[in-house]
Design an enzyme around this catalytic site. Structure first.
Site, mmCIF file in Angstrom:
data_model
loop_
_atom_site.group_PDB
_atom_site.id
_atom_site.type_symbol
_atom_site.label_atom_id
_atom_site.label_comp_id
_atom_site.label_asym_id
_atom_site.label_seq_id
_atom_site.Cartn_x
_atom_site.Cartn_y
_atom_site.Cartn_z
ATOM 1 N N HIS A 1 5.035 12.163 4.688
ATOM 2 C CA HIS A 1 3.990 12.720 3.824
ATOM 3 C C HIS A 1 3.320 13.853 4.593
ATOM 4 C CE1 HIS A 1 0.194 11.710 1.182
ATOM 5 N NE2 HIS A 1 0.517 12.987 1.167
ATOM 6 N N GLU B 1 8.288 6.453 -8.773
ATOM 7 C CA GLU B 1 8.087 5.433 -7.745
ATOM 8 C C GLU B 1 6.875 4.632 -8.198
ATOM 9 O OE1 GLU B 1 7.880 6.636 -3.599
ATOM 10 O OE2 GLU B 1 6.837 4.778 -3.086
HETATM 11 N N1 PXP Z 1 5.222 5.195 -1.199
HETATM 12 C C1 PXP Z 1 4.248 6.139 -1.203
HETATM 13 C C2 PXP Z 1 4.238 7.130 -2.312
HETATM 14 C C3 PXP Z 1 3.272 6.190 -0.189
HETATM 15 O O1 PXP Z 1 2.324 7.134 -0.218
HETATM 16 C C4 PXP Z 1 3.342 5.260 0.874
HETATM 17 C C5 PXP Z 1 2.338 5.327 1.981
HETATM 18 O O2 PXP Z 1 2.479 6.499 2.672
HETATM 19 C C6 PXP Z 1 4.373 4.307 0.852
HETATM 20 C C7 PXP Z 1 5.276 4.272 -0.204
HETATM 21 C C8 PXP Z 1 4.541 3.293 1.938
HETATM 22 O O3 PXP Z 1 3.458 2.431 1.950
HETATM 23 P P1 PXP Z 1 3.294 1.404 3.147
HETATM 24 O O4 PXP Z 1 3.038 2.204 4.375
HETATM 25 O O5 PXP Z 1 2.137 0.567 2.724
HETATM 26 O O6 PXP Z 1 4.591 0.626 3.236
#
Ligand code: PXP
Length: 247
Positions: free
Chosen positions: A45, A153
């Site tokens: 990200h 997603e």
């Molecule tokens: N999907 C998205 C769109 C996210 O923003 C994040 C966190 O950056 C994740 C998945 C993964 O989340 P986690 O770190 O809680 O597994």
């Protein structure tokens, strides 16, 4: 039945590096280890405030990732320009607030198509597949399809945080959103807050093709190493997909 794909989010590695301004630990190295352990996708990200992943990381990952590179980004002019130039395999539009610890809630697409659709189109024109990170809400799924996204997603954060009936209700919402996504011809992914236990019920959903997981894998990697942490998650996902009763 295909194995559910695992995208590993390596942002936390960069968070640790940025906390001391050192060159290590390197998210690029982490990404390579995740791939060697079987990850199907590397996710990063690039936040507006650059609190973890830097533009340089993204550019190097574009050259080194051998599976697929998924860039999470907000509908922010600066980051959209970088995405169109770097051209990850997949771009996931997410909401972003400066003060948040992590992404809170899905992108509000319904009612904001006039803002989201042009951002999707810019990415598509650059040859990038686009996913929208949304709450498990039928209206959001339908709005995502109208905006031209190829994938959704589904946000699993509320499922992960809740217990008992609230969790069962949230799981039902996730399954319904996944069904609607598949009905509309969208690829369906899910993620946020998933760990080695709560991931099982999500894997039993036949419509969900991919999970994006960061925090729990990185936390386990501290103790067992990156490759082992990724392998264990793939094992749990595969077992759950084959044995957990679909709800
Ligand atoms: N999907 C998205 C769109 C996210 O923003 C994040 C966190 O950056 C994740 C998945 C993964 O989340 P986690 O770190 O809680 O597994």
């Amino acid at each position: 039945m295909n194995r559910i794909r695992l995208g590993v989010n390596v942002d936390h590695v960069a968070t640790l590096r940025q906390s001391r301004g050192t060159r290590y630990p390197d998210p690029v190295l982490a990404a390579g280890l995740c791939e060697m352990a079987g990850a199907d996708q590397i996710t990063v990200h690039l936040r507006e405030d650059r609190r973890h992943i830097q533009e340089r990381d993204l550019r190097i990952l574009r050259q080194t990732v051998q599976t697929e590179l998924n860039l999470e980004l907000a509908t922010n002019e600066d980051v959209l320009n970088i995405a169109c130039e770097v051209r990850p395999d997949l771009a996931t539009l997410v909401p972003e607030r400066r003060q948040e610890l992590t992404t809170e809630g899905g992108l509000a697409v319904s009612g904001r198509e006039a803002l989201i659709a042009p951002a999707v189109q810019r990415l598509v024109d650059a040859g990038i597949r686009v996913s929208l990170f949304i709450n498990p809400d039928i209206a959001e799924v339908q709005a995502s399809a109208r905006c031209g996204a190829r994938q959704i997603e589904i946000h699993t954060g509320f499922y992960a945080e809740s217990k008992g009936t609230a969790r069962a209700n949230e799981l039902a919402r996730i399954l319904a959103a996944a069904d609607e996504g598949a009905r509309l011809g969208l690829s369906v992914a899910a993620g946020h807050g998933l760990d080695y236990t709560n991931v099982r019920a999500i894997c039993a959903c036949p419509r969900i093709e991919e999970l994006n997981i960061g925090h729990s894998i990185m936390a386990r990697a501290f103790f067992v190493g990156m490759k082992e942490a990724v392998r264990e998650m793939i094992d749990v996902m595969t077992m759950a997909q084959n044995h957990e009763p679909a709800r």
